[in-house]
Design a protein around this motif. Structure first.
Motif, PDB file in Angstrom:
ATOM      1  N   LEU A 106       0.860  -1.179   0.000  1.00 21.59           N
ATOM      2  CA  LEU A 106       0.000   0.000   0.000  1.00 21.59           C
ATOM      3  C   LEU A 106       0.896   1.230   0.000  1.00 21.59           C
ATOM      4  CD1 LEU A 106      -2.694   1.552   0.299  1.00 21.59           C
ATOM      5  CD2 LEU A 106      -2.448   1.263   2.790  1.00 21.59           C
ATOM      6  N   GLU A 107       0.785   2.074  -1.010  1.00 22.46           N
ATOM      7  CA  GLU A 107       1.576   3.303  -1.095  1.00 22.46           C
ATOM      8  C   GLU A 107       0.738   4.476  -0.583  1.00 22.46           C
ATOM      9  OE1 GLU A 107       4.531   4.883  -4.444  1.00 22.46           O
ATOM     10  OE2 GLU A 107       2.422   5.180  -4.998  1.00 22.46           O
ATOM     11  N   LEU A 108       1.336   5.294   0.328  1.00 23.90           N
ATOM     12  CA  LEU A 108       0.567   6.340   1.005  1.00 23.90           C
ATOM     13  C   LEU A 108       0.862   7.760   0.534  1.00 23.90           C
ATOM     14  CD1 LEU A 108       0.631   5.148   4.746  1.00 23.90           C
ATOM     15  CD2 LEU A 108      -1.234   4.924   3.085  1.00 23.90           C
ATOM     16  N   GLN A 109       1.899   7.969  -0.261  1.00 26.47           N
ATOM     17  CA  GLN A 109       2.340   9.343  -0.524  1.00 26.47           C
ATOM     18  C   GLN A 109       1.268  10.213  -1.187  1.00 26.47           C
ATOM     19  OE1 GLN A 109       5.423  10.033  -3.410  1.00 26.47           O
ATOM     20  NE2 GLN A 109       5.078   8.064  -4.428  1.00 26.47           N
ATOM     21  N   HIS A 110       0.300   9.636  -1.881  1.00 28.14           N
ATOM     22  CA  HIS A 110      -0.758  10.429  -2.503  1.00 28.14           C
ATOM     23  C   HIS A 110      -2.078  10.329  -1.737  1.00 28.14           C
ATOM     24  CE1 HIS A 110       1.983  11.063  -5.780  1.00 28.14           C
ATOM     25  NE2 HIS A 110       2.043   9.767  -6.064  1.00 28.14           N
ATOM     26  N   ARG A 111      -2.029   9.721  -0.551  1.00 31.01           N
ATOM     27  CA  ARG A 111      -3.261   9.525   0.224  1.00 31.01           C
ATOM     28  C   ARG A 111      -3.241  10.279   1.562  1.00 31.01           C
ATOM     29  NH1 ARG A 111      -6.780   5.697  -1.414  1.00 31.01           N
ATOM     30  NH2 ARG A 111      -6.171   4.436  -3.225  1.00 31.01           N
ATOM     31  N   VAL A 112      -2.139  10.909   1.899  1.00 30.96           N
ATOM     32  CA  VAL A 112      -2.026  11.631   3.172  1.00 30.96           C
ATOM     33  C   VAL A 112      -2.101  13.126   2.898  1.00 30.96           C
ATOM     34  CG1 VAL A 112      -0.558  12.125   5.158  1.00 30.96           C
ATOM     35  CG2 VAL A 112      -0.658   9.806   4.210  1.00 30.96           C
ATOM     36  N   ASP A 113      -2.949  13.841   3.643  1.00 28.63           N
ATOM     37  CA  ASP A 113      -3.086  15.277   3.441  1.00 28.63           C
ATOM     38  C   ASP A 113      -1.771  15.982   3.754  1.00 28.63           C
ATOM     39  OD1 ASP A 113      -3.833  18.156   4.118  1.00 28.63           O
ATOM     40  OD2 ASP A 113      -5.745  17.351   3.401  1.00 28.63           O
ATOM     41  N   LEU A 114      -1.359  16.876   2.884  1.00 22.82           N
ATOM     42  CA  LEU A 114      -0.070  17.554   3.046  1.00 22.82           C
ATOM     43  C   LEU A 114      -0.019  18.428   4.294  1.00 22.82           C
ATOM     44  CD1 LEU A 114       0.805  18.545  -0.633  1.00 22.82           C
ATOM     45  CD2 LEU A 114       1.693  16.653   0.739  1.00 22.82           C
ATOM     46  N   GLN A 115      -1.170  18.933   4.756  1.00 27.55           N
ATOM     47  CA  GLN A 115      -1.173  19.754   5.967  1.00 27.55           C
ATOM     48  C   GLN A 115      -0.764  18.919   7.185  1.00 27.55           C
ATOM     49  OE1 GLN A 115      -1.542  23.099   6.240  1.00 27.55           O
ATOM     50  NE2 GLN A 115      -0.917  22.716   8.347  1.00 27.55           N
ATOM     51  N   LEU A 116      -1.191  17.667   7.196  1.00 23.03           N
ATOM     52  CA  LEU A 116      -0.802  16.770   8.292  1.00 23.03           C
ATOM     53  C   LEU A 116       0.702  16.521   8.256  1.00 23.03           C
ATOM     54  CD1 LEU A 116      -2.419  15.320  10.517  1.00 23.03           C
ATOM     55  CD2 LEU A 116      -2.416  13.288   9.080  1.00 23.03           C
ATOM     56  N   LEU A 117       1.232  16.339   7.063  1.00 26.91           N
ATOM     57  CA  LEU A 117       2.675  16.158   6.905  1.00 26.91           C
ATOM     58  C   LEU A 117       3.437  17.407   7.332  1.00 26.91           C
ATOM     59  CD1 LEU A 117       5.120  14.548   5.979  1.00 26.91           C
ATOM     60  CD2 LEU A 117       4.652  15.300   3.632  1.00 26.91           C
ATOM     61  N   LYS A 118       2.895  18.579   7.005  1.00 26.87           N
ATOM     62  CA  LYS A 118       3.552  19.836   7.388  1.00 26.87           C
ATOM     63  C   LYS A 118       3.588  19.996   8.907  1.00 26.87           C
ATOM     64  CE  LYS A 118       2.571  22.470   3.159  1.00 26.87           C
ATOM     65  NZ  LYS A 118       1.812  23.591   2.571  1.00 26.87           N
ATOM     66  N   THR A 119       2.503  19.599   9.572  1.00 24.48           N
ATOM     67  CA  THR A 119       2.475  19.668  11.040  1.00 24.48           C
ATOM     68  C   THR A 119       3.534  18.746  11.631  1.00 24.48           C
ATOM     69  OG1 THR A 119       0.103  20.133  10.999  1.00 24.48           O
ATOM     70  CG2 THR A 119       1.031  19.395  13.096  1.00 24.48           C
ATOM     71  N   TYR A 120       3.621  17.544  11.089  1.00 29.91           N
ATOM     72  CA  TYR A 120       4.646  16.596  11.534  1.00 29.91           C
ATOM     73  C   TYR A 120       6.042  17.180  11.324  1.00 29.91           C
ATOM     74  CZ  TYR A 120       7.821  12.603  11.282  1.00 29.91           C
ATOM     75  OH  TYR A 120       8.895  11.759  11.443  1.00 29.91           O
ATOM     76  N   GLU A 121       6.293  17.739  10.156  1.00 27.46           N
ATOM     77  CA  GLU A 121       7.615  18.297   9.860  1.00 27.46           C
ATOM     78  C   GLU A 121       7.927  19.503  10.734  1.00 27.46           C
ATOM     79  OE1 GLU A 121       7.341  18.930   5.657  1.00 27.46           O
ATOM     80  OE2 GLU A 121       8.127  16.925   5.186  1.00 27.46           O
ATOM     81  N   ALA A 122       6.892  20.275  11.098  1.00 28.15           N
ATOM     82  CA  ALA A 122       7.100  21.412  12.001  1.00 28.15           C
ATOM     83  C   ALA A 122       7.591  20.936  13.362  1.00 28.15           C
ATOM     84  CB  ALA A 122       5.805  22.205  12.146  1.00 28.15           C
ATOM     85  N   LEU A 123       7.041  19.803  13.826  1.00 22.98           N
ATOM     86  CA  LEU A 123       7.499  19.230  15.094  1.00 22.98           C
ATOM     87  C   LEU A 123       8.914  18.680  14.963  1.00 22.98           C
ATOM     88  CD1 LEU A 123       4.242  17.330  16.124  1.00 22.98           C
ATOM     89  CD2 LEU A 123       5.184  19.346  17.260  1.00 22.98           C
ATOM     90  N   GLN A 124       9.183  17.965  13.896  1.00 23.98           N
ATOM     91  CA  GLN A 124      10.480  17.334  13.697  1.00 23.98           C
ATOM     92  C   GLN A 124      11.598  18.354  13.494  1.00 23.98           C
ATOM     93  OE1 GLN A 124      11.200  13.792  13.690  1.00 23.98           O
ATOM     94  NE2 GLN A 124       9.231  13.953  14.739  1.00 23.98           N
ATOM     95  N   GLN A 125      11.284  19.475  12.864  1.00 25.85           N
ATOM     96  CA  GLN A 125      12.302  20.464  12.529  1.00 25.85           C
ATOM     97  C   GLN A 125      12.333  21.643  13.499  1.00 25.85           C
ATOM     98  OE1 GLN A 125      11.448  21.469   8.432  1.00 25.85           O
ATOM     99  NE2 GLN A 125      11.533  19.320   7.785  1.00 25.85           N
TER     100      GLN A 125
END
Length: 426
Positions: A106-125
């Motif tokens: 199952l590939e997820l890169q086109h199924r996850v909302d980018l805003q959720l990814l941005k929130t994750y990256e904000a925490l990580q960075q």
């Protein structure tokens, strides 16, 4: 991005399930996500899926790239033959089990909302010591309180686990394990390593045989620590004679004196004084039993407040008389030992016996004790949180060590709440 983000996405099913299918086009339905696995093997066990017309029970493995399957050598590991779905961000290559069969992907890169990814990256960075500092004010207080409570229990289980390991390494002797933990605590921060070496070099059965004789206890501790070799004065010579006899009797080898640190310390905290205080404390039998049976904070503090011998009431080092009289350890130091010796022993015994009442006693002790803030707890205080007890301080230490410092936000209830808030806003 790290795999923990994909673990989080899978665990909470935060991805678009419209026309969900594997990379080869087979319809996919998630019936049960499985249980997160913290041991070796696939990431989620006991998952239940429908792929095409067939229902599958097995494990789910998560990777950033499908090729990580090969990089981790899973194609040669029978434990991964039970994987029924490979969840990846990018499906760059097909992967096989040890028998050569294809693993559904199952590939997820086109199924996850980018805003959720941005929130994750904000925490990580985040450049803050507490990664979620900018989000912290918007997190409900109950979420923070529950996470701190969880971090406290995890910290106690960790500290108790260290004591339990000592217990097992010393022949399943609780008094020996308590002796080792006590000495480690007596080093506080500056001389902790030296006190640990002393505990390893001085068998507790030797101490136990002489615990009713304060002079011999002082001789054993100060001599084994290396402080009697060149000590001057009548009392020092008396201790030297005792230690010489005991050293040969028990075939002891004293520590080199260079292990001990006197720099930037108040005289009352010198290791010589601490050893004298320890000798006075060790006169009382069954230290471990007293830890289990004490039923009030004051009784725990009194375990560490024994009066030192007359010589050490007026000396900080051999041959140097002090103008002030010191009868024993101060209350703040005794509280420190309750937190760092008594509480871990209670937590260890709770783990060993399976009786949660000892863990509850440890937590209750911490809730009743005051403890000074430290550089870690102050990080949370700067965000508006206030420690009211030693329990709060220990919880903050656990939260920082296991979640904030390693940026393990996806395993933290606070981080989860932040992600959920942003998910809810989509």
């Amino acid at each position: 991005m790290k795999e923990d983000f994909l673990h989080y996405i899978w665990q909470h099913q935060y991805f678009d399930k419209t026309d969900l299918a594997t990379t080869v086009g087979e319809p996919l339905q998630v019936l049960r996500i499985g249980f997160y696995n913290t041991d070796a093997g696939p990431d989620f066990r006991e998952a239940f899926l429908r792929i095409g017309e067939v229902e599958w029970a097995g494990s789910v493995e998560v990777h950033l790239n499908a090729s990580d399957w090969h990089r981790h050598q899973h194609q040669h590991d029978p434990k991964y033959d039970q994987v029924v779905l490979h969840v990846v961000w990018q499906a760059d290559v097909p992967v096989l089990r040890t028998d050569g069969t294809l693993v559904p992907v199952l590939e997820l890169q086109h199924r996850v909302d980018l805003q959720l990814l941005k929130t994750y990256e904000a925490l990580q960075q985040s450049q803050h010591a507490i990664p979620c500092a900018s989000f912290w004010p918007g997190v409900p207080e109950i979420t923070k309180a529950l996470m701190l409570e969880r971090a406290l229990v995890e910290r106690l289980e960790e500290k108790g686990g260290e004591v339990l390991q000592v217990y097992r390494s010393y022949g399943n002797d609780w008094e020996q394990a308590s002796f080792y933990t006590l000495l480690r605590g007596f080093g506080f921060k500056i001389n902790q390593q030296a006190f640990e070496l002393l505990a390893k070099s001085l068998p507790f059965h030797v101490v136990r045989r002489h615990q009713h004789n304060l002079l011999q206890l002082e001789a054993l501790l100060l001599g084994q620590a290396g402080f009697l070799a060149d000590a001057e004065g009548g009392y020092a010579q008396q201790l030297q004679r005792e230690y010489t006899f005991l050293r040969h009797k028990y075939k002891l080898e004293p520590l080199p004196r260079h292990h001990w640190n006197f720099l930037r310390m108040r005289p009352a905290n010198f290791p010589t004084v601490r050893l004298a205080q320890l000798a006075a404390l060790l006169q009382h039998p069954s230290f471990f039993t007293n830890i289990l049976e004490a039923d009030a904070v004051k009784k725990y503090e009194q375990l560490f407040l024994a009066s030192v011998s007359p010589y050490w009431q007026r000396h900080y080092m051999f041959g140097r008389e002090s103008k002030t009289i010191t009868k024993g350890m101060g209350k703040s130091s005794a509280r420190n030992l309750v937190i760092n010796v008594a509480v871990p022993i209670l937590a260890a015994y709770a783990n060993y016996s399976g009786e949660r009442t000892y863990l509850e006693k440890a937590i209750n002790l911490l809730e009743l004790l005051k403890e000074d803030s430290n550089r870690y707890t102050r990080l949370y205080e700067e965000l508006g949180w206030c420690a009211k007890s030693a329990a709060d301080n220990q919880a903050a230490l656990g939260l920082y060590k296991h979640y904030c410092h390693p940026i393990n936000c996806m395993r933290c209830a606070v981080g989860n709440k932040i992600m959920k808030q942003h998910k809810a806003a989509l």
